[in-house]
Motif scaffolding. Structure first.
Motif, PDB file in Angstrom:
ATOM      1  N   GLU A 230      38.270  88.594  39.509  1.00 34.19           N
ATOM      2  CA  GLU A 230      39.472  87.852  39.137  1.00 34.19           C
ATOM      3  C   GLU A 230      39.571  86.481  39.790  1.00 34.19           C
ATOM      4  O   GLU A 230      40.199  85.580  39.248  1.00 34.19           O
ATOM      5  N   GLY A 231      39.023  86.330  40.981  1.00 34.33           N
ATOM      6  CA  GLY A 231      39.205  85.108  41.752  1.00 34.33           C
ATOM      7  C   GLY A 231      38.130  84.064  41.488  1.00 34.33           C
ATOM      8  O   GLY A 231      37.305  84.210  40.583  1.00 34.33           O
TER       9      GLY A 231
ATOM     10  N   TYR B 169      44.818  94.947  40.273  1.00 29.74           N
ATOM     11  CA  TYR B 169      44.674  94.196  41.524  1.00 29.74           C
ATOM     12  C   TYR B 169      45.412  92.867  41.448  1.00 29.74           C
ATOM     13  O   TYR B 169      46.605  92.798  41.707  1.00 29.74           O
ATOM     14  N   GLY B 170      44.756  91.799  41.078  1.00 30.28           N
ATOM     15  CA  GLY B 170      45.415  90.498  41.075  1.00 30.28           C
ATOM     16  C   GLY B 170      46.651  90.434  40.204  1.00 30.28           C
ATOM     17  O   GLY B 170      47.589  89.687  40.483  1.00 30.28           O
TER      18      GLY B 170
ATOM     19  N   GLU C 195      36.040  85.637  48.588  1.00 29.10           N
ATOM     20  CA  GLU C 195      36.963  86.655  49.092  1.00 29.10           C
ATOM     21  C   GLU C 195      38.092  86.018  49.900  1.00 29.10           C
ATOM     22  O   GLU C 195      37.881  85.053  50.630  1.00 29.10           O
ATOM     23  N   GLU C 196      39.278  86.588  49.792  1.00 35.49           N
ATOM     24  CA  GLU C 196      40.411  86.149  50.608  1.00 35.49           C
ATOM     25  C   GLU C 196      40.216  86.583  52.056  1.00 35.49           C
ATOM     26  O   GLU C 196      39.558  87.588  52.335  1.00 35.49           O
TER      27      GLU C 196
ATOM     28  N   SER D  48      31.406  85.656  44.339  1.00 37.77           N
ATOM     29  CA  SER D  48      32.865  85.715  44.348  1.00 37.77           C
ATOM     30  C   SER D  48      33.386  85.315  45.724  1.00 37.77           C
ATOM     31  O   SER D  48      32.811  85.671  46.749  1.00 37.77           O
TER      32      SER D  48
ATOM     33  N   LYS E 156      45.039  88.213  52.205  1.00 37.98           N
ATOM     34  CA  LYS E 156      45.242  89.506  51.555  1.00 37.98           C
ATOM     35  C   LYS E 156      46.606  90.089  51.918  1.00 37.98           C
ATOM     36  O   LYS E 156      47.330  90.582  51.047  1.00 37.98           O
TER      37      LYS E 156
ATOM     38  N   ARG F 170      53.021  91.047  45.858  1.00 38.29           N
ATOM     39  CA  ARG F 170      52.793  91.760  44.605  1.00 38.29           C
ATOM     40  C   ARG F 170      53.490  93.116  44.595  1.00 38.29           C
ATOM     41  O   ARG F 170      54.024  93.542  43.570  1.00 38.29           O
TER      42      ARG F 170
ATOM     43  N   VAL G  80      49.345  88.581  49.788  1.00 42.18           N
ATOM     44  CA  VAL G  80      49.409  88.966  48.380  1.00 42.18           C
ATOM     45  C   VAL G  80      49.753  90.450  48.223  1.00 42.18           C
ATOM     46  O   VAL G  80      50.412  90.836  47.244  1.00 42.18           O
TER      47      VAL G  80
ATOM     48  N   THR H  43      43.017  90.502  45.528  1.00 42.83           N
ATOM     49  CA  THR H  43      42.500  89.926  44.288  1.00 42.83           C
ATOM     50  C   THR H  43      41.091  90.449  44.070  1.00 42.83           C
ATOM     51  O   THR H  43      40.248  90.370  44.968  1.00 42.83           O
TER      52      THR H  43
ATOM     53  N   TRP I 281      45.627  99.645  43.905  1.00 48.73           N
ATOM     54  CA  TRP I 281      46.019  98.241  43.924  1.00 48.73           C
ATOM     55  C   TRP I 281      45.586  97.670  45.263  1.00 48.73           C
ATOM     56  O   TRP I 281      45.363  98.399  46.230  1.00 48.73           O
TER      57      TRP I 281
END
Length: 425
Positions: free
Chosen positions: A230-231, A199-200, A241-242, A239, A247, A254, A250, A226, A223
């Motif tokens: 990880e974030g 992922y990230g 979230e974006e 956590s 998202k 990526r 990225v 993030t 995939w």
């Protein structure tokens, strides 16, 4: 009852006809080409533009996708039929015992029984023209200790080659761990390619694959955004979230830094072409529970076809609660009112509507994508709400919560964001 039975029988017959129509295997091979590899399907180059899941397949085709990935073969005939009817292929998952779920790879009888069960599955589906690759297990390296799992994987790959000479075999790993890859190189010579799920760190995968000394081809079978592990996290371990817009950015960067340019990569399956609860109801799905598509779907269409759709999803820059982002550790006092603000616009200036939702922070937390239950929403605490702001009354009970925002454009598109906060007494 008789009518239902007859309809059921007709349904089976029709299904059988449709599936039989696809029962002409198309040979799939991997060939060395220059300093990289190419996947050939029926002798023609085939780069995987795939998605994980079997929902919204018409939308997948519309966006330029060409393949789906499943995690098991429980409804293999249905998946293959649905894919075949749309010109899609399938990387078919084979369910393999997981050590963290209690499977013991020292139990030779259980390992043999598993092999023979999977042999029946391979024989059942090997002749479908929609079949692309066999995927042996999912993230068998996650929290594992017994390296004999890879002996079992190689045994399954060898069996697949005996039963089906037309389709390659792989196994999907969580991440690119050099020690795990070394075990696979040593113990799994019958695997045709490797599959990784990242992922990230997706942009680093080409380098990691080389450093792990994997010299064959590979694909990325999962995939996305993030990962929740990880974030950034709040002090109460929630956590952050974006937003759907973050998202989308990225996903694009990526993919273009890895899958698109690495000559050893044969393509990928984006996660998830559907919706699921994992930490939140919006973290990994490219669709909402109502079937709306996010800005990430627009990006996937661009990555697969080179062009965006004519009507695009709303763009959500940020969501604030009391002028703070989720990374600012938002604390509220029980029973008091606070203001939430959203910064959102639509590329085509479509009329926007909003839905705000307040949930307790999820406590049914699992690993490896195992099923999680969705928290029940808390009613009656959101007022004076529109697409740009809302007044939130903090719950009376101390604890962790999360405020969600969905902004819709009237064309089945959505922007999403959420912000975790903690209520003090």
């Amino acid at each position: 009852m008789r009518l239902l039975s007859r309809l059921f029988a007709i349904g089976i017959a029709v299904s059988g006809i449709c599936f039989a129509a696809s029962a002409k295997p198309i040979k799939v091979t991997i060939v060395k080409k220059g300093d990289g590899y190419t996947l050939l399907r029926g002798g023609k180059p085939y780069f995987i533009k795939g998605a994980g899941g079997s929902s919204y397949l018409d939308k997948l085709v519309e966006c330029g996708g060409n393949s789906i990935r499943t995690w098991n073969s429980n409804i293999g005939a249905l998946n293959l039929k649905e894919a075949y009817q749309r010109g899609l292929t399938v990387t078919m998952g084979l369910s393999v015992g997981i050590e963290r779920h209690g499977f013991n790879y020292d139990d030779t009888a259980a390992v043999h029984a598993q092999l023979e069960t999977l042999r029946k599955e391979v024989r059942k589906y090997r002749d479908s023209s929609a079949l692309l690759i066999w995927d042996i297990g999912n993230e068998l390296n996650l929290n594992y200790k017994n390296p004999k799992v890879w002996d079992a994987v190689n045994g399954i790959a060898k069996m697949i080659h005996e039963e089906d000479p037309n389709h390659p075999a792989t196994t999907s790993l969580a991440g690119v761990n050099p020690k795990v890859v070394a075990e696979i190189i040593a113990r799994c010579p019958d695997l045709d390619l490797l599959a990784v799920q990242v992922y990230g760190g997706l942009a680093k995968v080409p380098q990691q694959i080389r450093e792990a000394k994997w010299t064959k081809a590979y694909i990325v079978t999962e995939w996305g955004p993030t990962g929740h592990w990880e974030g950034p996290q709040t002090p109460w371990k929630a956590s952050v979230e974006e937003t759907s817009t973050e998202k989308a950015a990225v996903y694009k960067s990526r993919y273009e830094a890895s899958i698109k340019v690495d000559k050893n990569c044969l393509g990928s399956y984006v996660f998830l072409w559907g919706q699921k609860q994992e930490r939140t109801p919006t973290w990994y799905g490219l669709f909402t529970e109502n079937g709306e598509t996010s800005e990430v779907v627009d990006v996937m269409q661009y990555l697969w076809t080179g062009s965006y759709p004519k009507n695009r999803a709303p763009h959500l820059d940020s969501l604030l609660l009391e002028n703070k982002r989720g990374t600012n550790s938002v604390y509220l006092q029980a029973g008091k009112a606070y203001q939430a603000e959203a910064f959102v616009h639509d590329p085509e200036n479509d009329k926007l509507t909003a839905r705000w939702e307040l949930l307790p922070e999820s406590t049914d937390l699992k690993t490896g994508g195992d099923h999680e239950s969705r928290p029940e929403p808390i009613a009656g605490l959101i007022g004076d709400a529109n697409t740009e702001h809302a007044i939130i009354k903090a719950p009376e009970k101390e604890g962790a919560y999360r405020l969600f925002l969905y902004v819709m454009d009237g064309h089945n598109h959505v922007a999403t964001a959420n912000i975790p906060f903690y209520v003090k007494p």
